[in-house]
Design an enzyme around this catalytic site. Structure first.
Site, PDB file in Angstrom:
ATOM      1  N   SER A   1     -36.345  42.127  52.041  1.00  0.00           N
ATOM      2  CA  SER A   1     -35.769  43.366  52.584  1.00  0.00           C
ATOM      3  C   SER A   1     -34.563  43.034  53.467  1.00  0.00           C
ATOM      4  CB  SER A   1     -36.793  44.128  53.425  1.00  0.00           C
ATOM      5  OG  SER A   1     -37.578  44.953  52.620  1.00  0.00           O
TER       6      SER A   1
ATOM      7  N   ASP B   1     -38.155  34.068  61.169  1.00  0.00           N
ATOM      8  CA  ASP B   1     -36.756  34.044  61.597  1.00  0.00           C
ATOM      9  C   ASP B   1     -35.944  35.130  60.916  1.00  0.00           C
ATOM     10  OD1 ASP B   1     -36.153  32.315  63.609  1.00  0.00           O
ATOM     11  OD2 ASP B   1     -36.315  30.557  62.297  1.00  0.00           O
TER      12      ASP B   1
ATOM     13  N   HIS C   1     -36.648  44.181  70.775  1.00  0.00           N
ATOM     14  CA  HIS C   1     -35.940  42.974  71.236  1.00  0.00           C
ATOM     15  C   HIS C   1     -34.855  42.581  70.247  1.00  0.00           C
ATOM     16  CE1 HIS C   1     -38.636  41.095  68.352  1.00  0.00           C
ATOM     17  NE2 HIS C   1     -37.909  40.005  68.428  1.00  0.00           N
TER      18      HIS C   1
ATOM     19  N   LYS D   1     -43.498  50.483  61.926  1.00  0.00           N
ATOM     20  CA  LYS D   1     -44.327  50.887  60.781  1.00  0.00           C
ATOM     21  C   LYS D   1     -44.426  52.395  60.774  1.00  0.00           C
ATOM     22  CE  LYS D   1     -46.674  48.732  57.560  1.00  0.00           C
ATOM     23  NZ  LYS D   1     -46.313  47.394  57.026  1.00  0.00           N
TER      24      LYS D   1
HETATM   25  P1  NAD Z   1     -50.508  49.265  46.864  1.00  0.00           P
HETATM   26  O1  NAD Z   1     -50.747  50.680  47.217  1.00  0.00           O
HETATM   27  O2  NAD Z   1     -49.428  48.943  45.894  1.00  0.00           O
HETATM   28  O3  NAD Z   1     -51.832  48.580  46.311  1.00  0.00           O
HETATM   29  C1  NAD Z   1     -53.043  48.501  47.018  1.00  0.00           C
HETATM   30  C2  NAD Z   1     -54.166  48.463  45.985  1.00  0.00           C
HETATM   31  O4  NAD Z   1     -55.403  48.182  46.650  1.00  0.00           O
HETATM   32  C3  NAD Z   1     -54.339  49.795  45.256  1.00  0.00           C
HETATM   33  O5  NAD Z   1     -54.300  49.568  43.870  1.00  0.00           O
HETATM   34  C4  NAD Z   1     -55.718  50.284  45.730  1.00  0.00           C
HETATM   35  O6  NAD Z   1     -56.420  51.017  44.734  1.00  0.00           O
HETATM   36  C5  NAD Z   1     -56.419  48.978  46.040  1.00  0.00           C
HETATM   37  N1  NAD Z   1     -57.534  49.106  46.976  1.00  0.00           N
HETATM   38  C6  NAD Z   1     -57.644  49.906  48.058  1.00  0.00           C
HETATM   39  N2  NAD Z   1     -58.830  49.719  48.667  1.00  0.00           N
HETATM   40  C7  NAD Z   1     -59.496  48.788  47.949  1.00  0.00           C
HETATM   41  C8  NAD Z   1     -60.766  48.164  48.063  1.00  0.00           C
HETATM   42  N3  NAD Z   1     -61.605  48.462  49.060  1.00  0.00           N
HETATM   43  N4  NAD Z   1     -61.121  47.238  47.136  1.00  0.00           N
HETATM   44  C9  NAD Z   1     -60.293  46.910  46.118  1.00  0.00           C
HETATM   45  N5  NAD Z   1     -59.059  47.470  45.958  1.00  0.00           N
HETATM   46  C10 NAD Z   1     -58.671  48.389  46.869  1.00  0.00           C
HETATM   47  O7  NAD Z   1     -50.266  48.530  48.258  1.00  0.00           O
HETATM   48  P2  NAD Z   1     -49.496  47.160  48.499  1.00  0.00           P
HETATM   49  O8  NAD Z   1     -48.085  47.473  48.765  1.00  0.00           O
HETATM   50  O9  NAD Z   1     -49.889  46.196  47.457  1.00  0.00           O
HETATM   51  O10 NAD Z   1     -50.138  46.731  49.911  1.00  0.00           O
HETATM   52  C11 NAD Z   1     -51.382  46.045  50.006  1.00  0.00           C
HETATM   53  C12 NAD Z   1     -51.473  45.356  51.349  1.00  0.00           C
HETATM   54  O11 NAD Z   1     -50.372  44.449  51.487  1.00  0.00           O
HETATM   55  C13 NAD Z   1     -51.416  46.275  52.566  1.00  0.00           C
HETATM   56  O12 NAD Z   1     -52.215  45.739  53.587  1.00  0.00           O
HETATM   57  C14 NAD Z   1     -49.956  46.207  52.990  1.00  0.00           C
HETATM   58  O13 NAD Z   1     -49.753  46.523  54.341  1.00  0.00           O
HETATM   59  C15 NAD Z   1     -49.669  44.746  52.699  1.00  0.00           C
HETATM   60  N6  NAD Z   1     -48.243  44.444  52.531  1.00  0.00           N
HETATM   61  C16 NAD Z   1     -47.492  45.064  51.594  1.00  0.00           C
HETATM   62  C17 NAD Z   1     -46.147  44.733  51.448  1.00  0.00           C
HETATM   63  C18 NAD Z   1     -45.272  45.325  50.374  1.00  0.00           C
HETATM   64  O14 NAD Z   1     -44.141  44.828  50.193  1.00  0.00           O
HETATM   65  N7  NAD Z   1     -45.698  46.304  49.627  1.00  0.00           N
HETATM   66  C19 NAD Z   1     -45.571  43.799  52.316  1.00  0.00           C
HETATM   67  C20 NAD Z   1     -46.373  43.172  53.277  1.00  0.00           C
HETATM   68  C21 NAD Z   1     -47.707  43.504  53.372  1.00  0.00           C
END
Ligand code: NAD
Length: 471
Positions: A362, A99, A65, A106
């Site tokens: 971003s 917004d 959209h 993804k």
């Molecule tokens: P990342 O890979 O940098 O870090 C994730 C961490 O979680 C790792 O250190 C991993 O070892 C740890 N982990 C995994 N399973 C675990 C568990 N069961 N218990 C404890 N620790 C555990 O990833 P990230 O970029 O920080 O992303 C984390 C979450 O945030 C995801 O759901 C992602 O979709 C969301 N997210 C990330 C961003 C971004 O900008 N990176 C933006 C929006 C949402």
């Protein structure tokens, strides 16, 4: 025992609940909800030892959209088509809530990055990008990836380099991916943006005295105890900014175990310790908890799941003591667990809002890349000179002389990072107030998650009506 629903079904359940509070035709709601395109690719990887392995990867564009579509790329063994479609859908709703004028997308590659060498990861990332280009699933006006679980600036730089190599002469090529290193068109503040957004969102939520009263806690972040699950990009930065904002980080959980100190952990020291030792476990002055899942059940005011989906289910929800659940990760609370937490009076700050700091910044990076000029570059010197002139005029009128320190402080024009962070602060604050207002208007049944979906549905429905597709 709860049968955890497929992730995309969970997202759709939340959507349907919110859809019930709107009057849009069922066909329009169905169009908003459906995932527009999914590309499942497989390609061979020649490993360093010569063995051939098949790699499975996906890119889903949930909603067109608005264009381009936008969403991170995840490297994890748990990646599958359902997960990527669910995460793409969450991106659509998140962008609408904030917004940010993108559709949701993804991507993911089904690998454990720890099992691959640096050069193998480079080959996987480049081949994935090649596949995206081949099927028209990437481009500044088409679909723009970013970092997510298991990826960071390095992978984004490789995507850009591959895109540049295969599509030469594209003036706006820099805008084909965000979360790049600053030297390669990235944005100051993008790396920490999601964690910083989590802090701004929580601060906003905690500042509503009447909401905190319902939870039985005092207003403000100051002194609130926090447990963070996942000490990666989002979890580390959220913990760091929350601590700087006066909260006490009492527990940090990682994949291999957790650490706990009810008097507080120094986030920077834990980070340095992890960098030296490769793990947070056995950090001095903290108790080590072997099973990281146990950390979710620690006594605290705020629980910040910042790892993966399905962490709080009907299995463990009865042991969760936190009064605020701050969804830094995507989908950490299942719908069944959500309902139980809600009945208990907990405040759940949903992923569709709370972790949107990343996509917000971003958006700034993408705008910067398209305009081919860094924020602040054009106006900064002019602004500084104007302020200097104003200060000289004030000195003349009042006879007061400003100290050198005052002049430096007041004259200094905004740096890119300051501009980015203040825009992020504003966006997080405005969006929280909007979804809170929707929640309060409905009184019964609507929580912040449903309110965020209601807002998203309205925004997306309007886009379809503008396109003339629906009356
Ligand atoms: P990342 O890979 O940098 O870090 C994730 C961490 O979680 C790792 O250190 C991993 O070892 C740890 N982990 C995994 N399973 C675990 C568990 N069961 N218990 C404890 N620790 C555990 O990833 P990230 O970029 O920080 O992303 C984390 C979450 O945030 C995801 O759901 C992602 O979709 C969301 N997210 C990330 C961003 C971004 O900008 N990176 C933006 C929006 C949402």
């Amino acid at each position: 025992m709860e049968t955890v629903l497929p992730f995309f079904e969970q997202v759709n359940l939340n959507f349907d609940k919110a859809g019930g509070y709107t009057n849009y035709p069922p066909g329009l709601l169905e169009q908003i909800k459906i995932c527009n395109s999914v590309y499942h690719m497989t390609f061979p990887l020649k490993r360093d030892d010569g063995k051939i392995e098949t790699i499975h990867a996906w890119r889903a564009e949930h909603s067109h959209h608005k264009l381009p579509t936008k969403g991170g790329i995840r490297y994890s063994t748990l990646v599958n088509e359902d997960e990527i479609m669910a995460l793409a859908a969450l991106m659509t709703y998140k962008c609408a809530v904030m917004d940010v004028p993108f559709g949701g997308a993804k991507g993911g590659i089904q690998i454990n990055r720890e099992m691959y060498s640096v050069s193998e990861l480079e080959r996987i990332t480049r081949r994935y990008t090649y596949e995206l280009i081949r099927k028209n699933f990437i481009g500044p006006g088409i679909d723009v990836p970013a970092p997510d679980y298991g990826t960071g600036a390095r992978e984004m730089a490789l995507i850009l380099d591959t895109y540049n190599a295969l599509t030469p002469d594209k003036l706006d090529a820099l805008a084909c991916v965000t979360g790049k290193p600053v030297e390669q068109g990235g944005m100051y503040g993008r790396k920490e943006a999601t964690g910083l957004g989590v802090y701004y969102g929580l601060r906003e939520a905690c500042n509503f005295g009447e909401d905190m009263k319902l939870l039985g806690i005092s207003p403000g972040l100051e002194g609130k105890t926090v447990v963070v699950q996942g000490f990666g990009n989002v979890g580390y930065h959220a913990a760091k900014f929350l601590q700087e904002g006066g909260a006490i980080i009492t527990g940090i959980a990682e994949y291999a175990g957790a650490i706990h100190n009810s008097r507080g952990l120094d986030v920077e020291k834990v980070e340095s310790y992890r960098n030296e030792n490769g793990s947070i476990l056995n950090f001095a002055g903290a108790a080590t908890i072997k099973n990281p899942a146990d950390a979710l059940e620690l006594e605290c005011d705020i629980l910040v799941p910042a790892a993966l989906e399905n962490q709080i289910t009907s299995e463990n929800v009865h042991h969760i003591k936190a009064r605020i659940i701050a969804e830094a990760a995507n989908g950490p609370v299942t719908p069944a667990a959500h309902d139980i937490l809600k009945k208990r009076g907990a405040l759940i700050i949903p992923d569709t809002y709370l972790n949107a700091g990343g996509v917000t910044v971003s958006y700034f990076e993408w705008l910067n890349n398209l305009s081919h000029v860094r924020f602040g570059r054009v106006g900064r010197r002019f602004e500084e000179n104007s302020r200097k002139d104003l200060m000289i005029a004030i000195e003349k009128i009042t006879g007061k002389r400003f100290s050198e320190e005052e002049v430096t402080q007041l004259v200094h024009g905004p740096e890119e990072k300051t501009l980015v962070n203040s825009s992020l602060e504003d966006t997080m604050s405005v969006a929280y107030n909007e979804i809170r207002e929707i929640r309060n208007q409905h009184i019964e049944g609507v929580d912040l998650r449903t309110a965020s979906f209601i807002k998203a549905i309205h925004k997306i429905a309007i886009s379809y009506m503008e396109l003339g597709i629906f009356p």
